[in-house]
Design an enzyme around this catalytic site. Sequence first.
Site, PDB file in Angstrom:
ATOM      1  N   ASP A 148     -15.055 -33.901  51.649  1.00  0.00           N
ATOM      2  CA  ASP A 148     -14.004 -34.549  51.426  1.00  0.00           C
ATOM      3  C   ASP A 148     -12.932 -34.640  52.497  1.00  0.00           C
ATOM      4  O   ASP A 148     -13.276 -34.265  53.845  1.00  0.00           O
ATOM      5  CB  ASP A 148     -13.084 -33.766  50.318  1.00  0.00           C
ATOM      6  CG  ASP A 148     -12.519 -34.642  49.224  1.00  0.00           C
ATOM      7  OD1 ASP A 148     -12.458 -35.724  49.444  1.00  0.00           O
ATOM      8  OD2 ASP A 148     -12.401 -34.431  48.020  1.00  0.00           O
ATOM      9  N   ASP A 203     -11.906 -42.222  43.673  1.00  0.00           N
ATOM     10  CA  ASP A 203     -12.618 -41.320  42.609  1.00  0.00           C
ATOM     11  C   ASP A 203     -13.125 -42.614  41.553  1.00  0.00           C
ATOM     12  O   ASP A 203     -12.225 -43.237  41.169  1.00  0.00           O
ATOM     13  CB  ASP A 203     -11.608 -40.447  41.948  1.00  0.00           C
ATOM     14  CG  ASP A 203     -11.758 -39.221  42.742  1.00  0.00           C
ATOM     15  OD1 ASP A 203     -12.059 -39.123  43.954  1.00  0.00           O
ATOM     16  OD2 ASP A 203     -11.381 -38.212  42.320  1.00  0.00           O
TER      17      ASP A 203
END
Length: 237
Positions: A148, A203
């Site tokens: 991430d 997302d």
Amino acid sequence: MAVFMSFCLLLLFLNQSLALDNGLGLTPQMGWNSWNHFHCNVSQDLIKATAKAMIDKGLDKHGYQYVNIDNCWAASSRASDGSIRSDPVTFPDMKGLIDYVHSLGLKFGLYSDAGTKTCADHQPGSLGHETQDANTYAQWGVDYLKYDNCNSGGSKPEVRYPVMRDALNKTGRPIFFSMCEWGVDNPATWASRVGNSWRTTGDIKDNWKSMISRADQNAGLWSYAGPGGWNDPDMLK
Ligand SMILES: *[C@@H]1O[C@H](CO)[C@@H](O)[C@H](O)[C@H]1NC(C)=O
Ligand SMILES: *[C@@H]1O[C@H](CO)[C@@H](O)[C@H](O)[C@H]1NC(C)=O
């Protein structure tokens, strides 16, 4: 015929020079990730039950291979030697969990971040600890790493992601490297040399609207003529 042959050779050459060469990701990865449904409420027992359910429902017969834990599996601090530890309450035996997943014939994935902390803020990220963390993952038997992009200190993903790529490579264990820089720095122009896959958007949620909006964003990336788009010379390098 000669034209066709040289076209094939060109493709072969492009393939070798462009792609991360760890033998993985030759077809799109398929599996399960804990985030959308469980967020930080994950545990060893939950992951075991999920892996078992994937087998019981026959998903492995259809190509689903990876069982991936997302954020929130690690203890909030590193060990005194700097190594990453799993949360002692929710994941008391990470190696045992991974052995169990492998015993079912499935592969196992973990999550970290190219910053000082992950996006959940209480889990340490791998920035500055890439080699140490890659070695820990390889020792545990990890097959997949989602990486991430939170708490990065502002430096470019082009700088931070290759460090983990190289650390994973040096372990000698083929580990699928899933880049998650959310598409912020035109990954289409550089990420094929760095990751086995790269996120192009924010997302996704497990509903139709979200899925279609991500598809639309990707269609836009392809038709877009600027950096990372169809006529960007970088795309043909
Ligand atoms: C967390 O997961 C457990 C079972 O794994 C469940 O009983 C509990 O309700 C969950 N908590 C939240 C806040 O979702
Ligand atoms: C490491 O990189 C080299 C050169 O790209 C490649 O041949 C090798 O398969 C990689 N090894 C692993 C374990 O990823």
